[in-house]
Design a protein around this motif. Structure first.
Motif, mmCIF file in Angstrom:
data_model
loop_
_atom_site.group_PDB
_atom_site.id
_atom_site.type_symbol
_atom_site.label_atom_id
_atom_site.label_comp_id
_atom_site.label_asym_id
_atom_site.label_seq_id
_atom_site.Cartn_x
_atom_site.Cartn_y
_atom_site.Cartn_z
ATOM 1 N N MET A 22 -5.426 -0.541 4.813
ATOM 2 C CA MET A 22 -4.300 -1.019 5.611
ATOM 3 C C MET A 22 -4.768 -1.506 6.980
ATOM 4 S SD MET A 22 -1.345 1.778 4.645
ATOM 5 C CE MET A 22 -0.074 1.015 5.653
ATOM 6 N N ASP A 23 -5.695 -0.768 7.587
ATOM 7 C CA ASP A 23 -6.240 -1.196 8.885
ATOM 8 C C ASP A 23 -6.886 -2.571 8.766
ATOM 9 O OD1 ASP A 23 -5.426 1.103 10.174
ATOM 10 O OD2 ASP A 23 -7.387 2.085 10.108
ATOM 11 N N GLU A 24 -7.668 -2.750 7.725
ATOM 12 C CA GLU A 24 -8.369 -4.018 7.542
ATOM 13 C C GLU A 24 -7.391 -5.164 7.306
ATOM 14 O OE1 GLU A 24 -10.944 -3.098 4.301
ATOM 15 O OE2 GLU A 24 -12.462 -2.107 5.562
ATOM 16 N N THR A 38 -0.556 13.599 -0.597
ATOM 17 C CA THR A 38 -1.801 12.959 -0.163
ATOM 18 C C THR A 38 -1.824 12.787 1.342
ATOM 19 O OG1 THR A 38 -2.015 11.766 -2.254
ATOM 20 C CG2 THR A 38 -3.214 10.873 -0.371
ATOM 21 N N GLY A 39 -0.678 12.422 1.913
ATOM 22 C CA GLY A 39 -0.606 12.250 3.358
ATOM 23 C C GLY A 39 -0.657 13.561 4.110
ATOM 24 N N ILE A 40 0.041 14.576 3.605
ATOM 25 C CA ILE A 40 0.093 15.877 4.290
ATOM 26 C C ILE A 40 -1.262 16.556 4.291
ATOM 27 C CG2 ILE A 40 1.043 18.218 4.167
ATOM 28 C CD1 ILE A 40 3.643 16.978 3.123
ATOM 29 N N PHE A 41 -1.924 16.556 3.145
ATOM 30 C CA PHE A 41 -3.188 17.285 3.012
ATOM 31 C C PHE A 41 -4.414 16.412 3.257
ATOM 32 C CE2 PHE A 41 -0.173 19.659 0.316
ATOM 33 C CZ PHE A 41 -0.219 20.893 0.970
ATOM 34 N N ARG A 42 -4.155 15.145 3.638
ATOM 35 C CA ARG A 42 -5.266 14.233 3.960
ATOM 36 C C ARG A 42 -6.303 14.200 2.833
ATOM 37 N NH1 ARG A 42 -1.889 13.191 7.330
ATOM 38 N NH2 ARG A 42 -2.272 12.731 9.538
ATOM 39 N N LEU A 43 -5.803 13.959 1.618
ATOM 40 C CA LEU A 43 -6.688 13.858 0.467
ATOM 41 C C LEU A 43 -7.496 12.552 0.549
ATOM 42 C CD1 LEU A 43 -4.219 15.095 -2.302
ATOM 43 C CD2 LEU A 43 -5.947 16.405 -1.048
ATOM 44 N N PHE A 55 0.845 -1.192 0.000
ATOM 45 C CA PHE A 55 0.000 0.000 0.000
ATOM 46 C C PHE A 55 0.883 1.246 0.000
ATOM 47 C CE2 PHE A 55 -2.376 -3.343 2.108
ATOM 48 C CZ PHE A 55 -3.653 -3.228 1.588
ATOM 49 N N GLU A 56 0.463 2.257 -0.739
ATOM 50 C CA GLU A 56 1.214 3.504 -0.717
ATOM 51 C C GLU A 56 0.350 4.661 -1.204
ATOM 52 O OE1 GLU A 56 3.379 3.374 -5.089
ATOM 53 O OE2 GLU A 56 4.529 2.779 -3.317
ATOM 54 N N LYS A 106 -7.692 9.856 -1.075
ATOM 55 C CA LYS A 106 -6.965 8.594 -1.227
ATOM 56 C C LYS A 106 -6.299 8.178 0.079
ATOM 57 C CE LYS A 106 -3.450 6.173 -3.939
ATOM 58 N NZ LYS A 106 -2.449 6.240 -5.016
ATOM 59 N N TYR A 107 -5.886 9.169 0.881
ATOM 60 C CA TYR A 107 -5.240 8.872 2.167
ATOM 61 C C TYR A 107 -6.167 8.035 3.046
ATOM 62 C CZ TYR A 107 -3.853 9.639 7.022
ATOM 63 O OH TYR A 107 -3.538 9.459 8.349
ATOM 64 N N PHE A 108 -7.400 8.470 3.183
ATOM 65 C CA PHE A 108 -8.344 7.765 4.050
ATOM 66 C C PHE A 108 -8.713 6.398 3.482
ATOM 67 C CE2 PHE A 108 -8.964 12.292 4.989
ATOM 68 C CZ PHE A 108 -8.788 12.268 6.361
ATOM 69 N N THR A 109 -8.799 6.314 2.147
ATOM 70 C CA THR A 109 -9.114 5.029 1.513
ATOM 71 C C THR A 109 -8.008 4.010 1.773
ATOM 72 O OG1 THR A 109 -10.377 6.108 -0.249
ATOM 73 C CG2 THR A 109 -9.580 3.872 -0.674
#
Length: 252
Positions: free
Chosen positions: A128-130, A113-118, A107-108, A120-123
């Motif tokens: 990854m959690d699952e 995307t990570g900084i601005f919490r776009l 996963f990447e 795709k970040y949450f998706t």
């Protein structure tokens, strides 16, 4: 074709020849043991297989591809993961986050995307959690997902380190003395766990271990190292009954 083929592997540290003419072939799906006295060179072999040490000579092939001397990250992406004799978890992070760290091969998302919490970040984070929880459930650690890794009992920390290694989707899993520091009940549980993960994850396993009950109970084949050289190699029962092995390692 063998999953792992090691030919004439050797390494010197200054004037010390730590491992010499080491040869090993492991077929896909095998559960293989590497044993020998303290200082025999077992962990040095693991360090060469995983890129921590660069061999002085010899070759390492994974699935027919030459990985000799490659960087650790490259070898991990190629399909080798390991645990360590001394547990190396991120103790100040949760059980879940420790496993998510191991998911970097699958996963990447970009830095922005990570900084601005776009979106795709949450998706990706949800995916990854699952995935991490599904891996933890194999070890019955999913209920401890939010616990700090440092707060787990010793046996569970060992299991978590294996779970994190499995998260990288290895073809070959190297376990460096997984039963170290465990009591007999924990060791028995570990034997069951190792058998389970081979079945559930379809992974080939090479382990270093001093507990002969564990070795004889789960390993199909063995290589015995002594002073950096192969002393005996073959089917577990035959190797453990080799007079030279008994003399050099078992002390009888």
């Amino acid at each position: 074709m063998a999953l792992l083929e090691v030919t004439n592997l050797g390494i010197s540290f200054g004037g010390l020849r730590a491992v010499d003419e080491f040869n090993l072939t492991i077929d896909e799906g095998e559960l293989y043991g590497l044993i020998g006295p303290n200082g025999a060179g077992k962990t040095t072999v693991f360090n060469m297989l995983t890129g921590i040490y660069k061999p002085t000579d010899g070759k390492i092939f994974l699935g027919g591809t030459d990985i000799t001397g490659k960087k650790t990250a490259e070898i991990n992406k190629a399909g080798i993961a390991r645990t360590f004799q001394n547990i190396r978890l991120f103790g100040d992070q949760s059980v879940l986050d420790n496993v998510k760290i191991g998911l970097h091969n699958s996963f990447e998302y970009g830095t922005a995307t990570g900084i601005f919490r776009l979106p795709k970040y949450f998706t990706v984070e949800k995916q990854m959690d699952e995935k991490a929880l599904s891996i933890l459930s194999v070890f019955n650690l999913d209920k401890d997902a939010d616990v700090l890794a440092s707060n787990l009992p010793y046996g569970k920390q060992r299991q978590l380190e294996i779970a994190r290694a499995l998260a990288t989707k290895p073809k070959l899993l190297l376990l460096d003395e997984p039963a170290a520091g465990m009591n007999p009940n924990e060791t028995k549980d570990l034997m069951d766990t190792i058998a389970l993960i081979r079945k559930e994850f379809g992974v080939t396993i090479l382990l270093i271990e001093h507990d002969m009950k564990l070795v004889s109970g789960i390993c199909e084949k063995l290589t015995v190292l002594n002073f950096g050289r192969v002393l005996s190699q073959g089917v577990t029962t035959e190797v453990l009954n080799d007079p030279e092995v008994i003399k050099a390692y078992l002390g009888e």
